[in-house]
Design an enzyme around this catalytic site. Sequence first.
Site, PDB file in Angstrom:
ATOM      1  N   SER A 201       0.832  -1.195   0.000  1.00 34.05           N
ATOM      2  CA  SER A 201       0.000   0.000   0.000  1.00 34.05           C
ATOM      3  C   SER A 201       0.870   1.249   0.000  1.00 34.05           C
ATOM      4  O   SER A 201       1.986   1.240   0.545  1.00 34.05           O
ATOM      5  CB  SER A 201      -0.859  -0.027   1.269  1.00 34.05           C
TER       6      SER A 201
ATOM      7  N   TYR B  96      -2.138  -0.993  10.678  1.00 36.59           N
ATOM      8  CA  TYR B  96      -2.365  -1.526   9.321  1.00 36.59           C
ATOM      9  C   TYR B  96      -1.142  -1.247   8.454  1.00 36.59           C
ATOM     10  O   TYR B  96      -0.584  -2.143   7.811  1.00 36.59           O
ATOM     11  CB  TYR B  96      -3.627  -0.906   8.701  1.00 36.59           C
TER      12      TYR B  96
ATOM     13  N   LYS C 108       1.898  -3.837   6.732  1.00 39.16           N
ATOM     14  CA  LYS C 108       2.336  -3.906   5.321  1.00 39.16           C
ATOM     15  C   LYS C 108       3.852  -3.718   5.239  1.00 39.16           C
ATOM     16  O   LYS C 108       4.535  -4.410   4.493  1.00 39.16           O
ATOM     17  CB  LYS C 108       1.626  -2.824   4.500  1.00 39.16           C
TER      18      LYS C 108
HETATM   19  N1  NAD Z   1      -8.746  -1.274  -1.047  1.00 40.98           N
HETATM   20  C1  NAD Z   1      -7.736  -0.448  -0.862  1.00 40.98           C
HETATM   21  O1  NAD Z   1      -7.922   0.784  -0.840  1.00 40.98           O
HETATM   22  C2  NAD Z   1      -6.331  -0.969  -0.671  1.00 40.98           C
HETATM   23  C3  NAD Z   1      -5.244  -0.076  -0.778  1.00 40.98           C
HETATM   24  C4  NAD Z   1      -3.960  -0.573  -0.584  1.00 40.98           C
HETATM   25  C5  NAD Z   1      -3.755  -1.922  -0.299  1.00 40.98           C
HETATM   26  N2  NAD Z   1      -4.818  -2.747  -0.182  1.00 40.98           N
HETATM   27  C6  NAD Z   1      -4.576  -4.176   0.130  1.00 40.98           C
HETATM   28  O2  NAD Z   1      -5.074  -4.978  -0.915  1.00 40.98           O
HETATM   29  C7  NAD Z   1      -5.563  -6.227  -0.394  1.00 40.98           C
HETATM   30  C8  NAD Z   1      -6.985  -6.438  -0.878  1.00 40.98           C
HETATM   31  O3  NAD Z   1      -7.784  -5.339  -0.467  1.00 40.98           O
HETATM   32  P1  NAD Z   1      -9.339  -5.282  -0.788  1.00 40.98           P
HETATM   33  O4  NAD Z   1      -9.717  -3.853  -0.858  1.00 40.98           O
HETATM   34  O5  NAD Z   1      -9.671  -6.177  -1.921  1.00 40.98           O
HETATM   35  O6  NAD Z   1      -9.909  -5.893   0.569  1.00 40.98           O
HETATM   36  P2  NAD Z   1     -11.123  -6.894   0.812  1.00 40.98           P
HETATM   37  O7  NAD Z   1     -11.396  -6.900   2.264  1.00 40.98           O
HETATM   38  O8  NAD Z   1     -12.240  -6.591  -0.111  1.00 40.98           O
HETATM   39  O9  NAD Z   1     -10.466  -8.286   0.381  1.00 40.98           O
HETATM   40  C9  NAD Z   1      -9.652  -9.053   1.236  1.00 40.98           C
HETATM   41  C10 NAD Z   1     -10.119 -10.487   1.149  1.00 40.98           C
HETATM   42  O10 NAD Z   1      -9.284 -11.280   1.975  1.00 40.98           O
HETATM   43  C11 NAD Z   1     -10.081 -12.178   2.729  1.00 40.98           C
HETATM   44  N3  NAD Z   1      -9.308 -12.500   3.935  1.00 40.98           N
HETATM   45  C12 NAD Z   1      -8.890 -11.669   4.924  1.00 40.98           C
HETATM   46  N4  NAD Z   1      -8.161 -12.336   5.829  1.00 40.98           N
HETATM   47  C13 NAD Z   1      -8.089 -13.625   5.395  1.00 40.98           C
HETATM   48  C14 NAD Z   1      -7.461 -14.806   5.871  1.00 40.98           C
HETATM   49  N5  NAD Z   1      -6.749 -14.809   7.010  1.00 40.98           N
HETATM   50  N6  NAD Z   1      -7.600 -15.946   5.163  1.00 40.98           N
HETATM   51  C15 NAD Z   1      -8.307 -15.972   4.008  1.00 40.98           C
HETATM   52  N7  NAD Z   1      -8.928 -14.880   3.511  1.00 40.98           N
HETATM   53  C16 NAD Z   1      -8.817 -13.728   4.178  1.00 40.98           C
HETATM   54  C17 NAD Z   1     -11.392 -11.447   2.954  1.00 40.98           C
HETATM   55  O11 NAD Z   1     -12.486 -12.318   3.177  1.00 40.98           O
HETATM   56  C18 NAD Z   1     -11.544 -10.690   1.627  1.00 40.98           C
HETATM   57  O12 NAD Z   1     -12.254 -11.466   0.674  1.00 40.98           O
HETATM   58  C19 NAD Z   1      -5.436  -6.124   1.128  1.00 40.98           C
HETATM   59  O13 NAD Z   1      -4.256  -6.786   1.510  1.00 40.98           O
HETATM   60  C20 NAD Z   1      -5.333  -4.633   1.369  1.00 40.98           C
HETATM   61  O14 NAD Z   1      -4.619  -4.342   2.528  1.00 40.98           O
HETATM   62  C21 NAD Z   1      -6.091  -2.313  -0.376  1.00 40.98           C
END
Ligand code: NAD
Length: 329
Positions: free
Chosen positions: A124, A148, A152
């Site tokens: 991120s 958080y 990362k």
């Molecule tokens: N959305 C954003 O703005 C953003 C920005 C930067 C980084 N990220 C990173 O990108 C990744 C995806 O983000 P997103 O927005 O799709 O989030 P999201 O919550 O929609 O998706 C994450 C998925 O991981 C699953 N999950 C969580 N912990 C788990 C575990 N221990 N075992 C199995 N499944 C698990 C959840 O059920 C979910 O389906 C994350 O790592 C997040 O930190 C997101």
Amino acid sequence: MIVLVTGGAGFIGSHTCIALLEAGFKVIVADNLCNSRVEILNKVMEITKKNIIFYEIDVTNEHSVDRIFSEHHIDGVIHFAGYKAVGESVKEPLKYYYNNIISTIVLVRACQKYKVQRFVFSSSATVYGENEVPFKESMILKPTTNPYGESKTISERILIDVSEANPAFSVALLRYFNPIGAHESGLIGEEPNGAPNNLMPYITQVAKGKIEKLRIFGADYPTFDGTGVRDYIHVMDLAEGHIAALIHLKEGIHKYNLGSGKGTSVLELVTIFEEETGIKIPFDVIDRRPGDIAECYADVRKAREELNWYVIRDLRMMCRDAWRFEKNI
Ligand SMILES: NC(=O)c1ccc[n+]([C@@H]2O[C@H](COP(=O)([O-])OP(=O)(O)OC[C@H]3O[C@@H](n4cnc5c(N)ncnc54)[C@H](O)[C@@H]3O)[C@@H](O)[C@H]2O)c1
């Protein structure tokens, strides 16, 4: 090529599954559905007319992860699974450190055991902390302001150390900026649980009448209109960045910013949304949110030069696609 996508039922993961399937990859999803639903994967299969192998498992569980690696010849892993709510991470730090770091360790150990050499990690822009914009991959990271962000930074560090000790282990650290929008079909998109933390789902819920007014956190930042500036990227452009990273991945560790390279203020995004949908978004300006920075946008030259990847969808399309999805749910 068979790719294990952890968190593949989530917002970014599900859009990436579409991009992977359309590019000809075979996809295995591991997700415990703590922030998603299995129907999302059915929609991905409906859109692509291709199959996904699904394991409902927690990727912090070593035995469950081992089972997947022992049952399939996996060529690469894209690790999305994790928690992502900054505010919640301040209240429940252990929950965040445990899930986000242990999942990375468990997956990397399985990669070592089964000789899987390609690993793409969801990092991120948060890892840059309060650095000068635009953020460049070569910058020294400043401390982040919440667990958080630290989870990362620590996961990145683990991957860097493992790759340095075993250079054949090829890792892409993808630092996402602000993904918004939805697949153009309107079938999948961002579905936050409870009150939205991110701006776009907040705007679409106000447009739909689910929430009365948008709350803008601070209009006294040192930016051109006083509201926070972020780098918004269409989630399908972001998804396609993962394909580029997988295809071009070389030995060693590689960091890439995935953003548009342009800063947009909260008020600018609201105005574009209003123009695209014809719906007025009422808002109140309230105090700044602790931990938020004034400006965050990417230098995207490295991804363009090394991955031949760049965004092709603009803010207007992001607004239209996000709204089409919100109307459908
Ligand atoms: N959305 C954003 O703005 C953003 C920005 C930067 C980084 N990220 C990173 O990108 C990744 C995806 O983000 P997103 O927005 O799709 O989030 P999201 O919550 O929609 O998706 C994450 C998925 O991981 C699953 N999950 C969580 N912990 C788990 C575990 N221990 N075992 C199995 N499944 C698990 C959840 O059920 C979910 O389906 C994350 O790592 C997040 O930190 C997101």
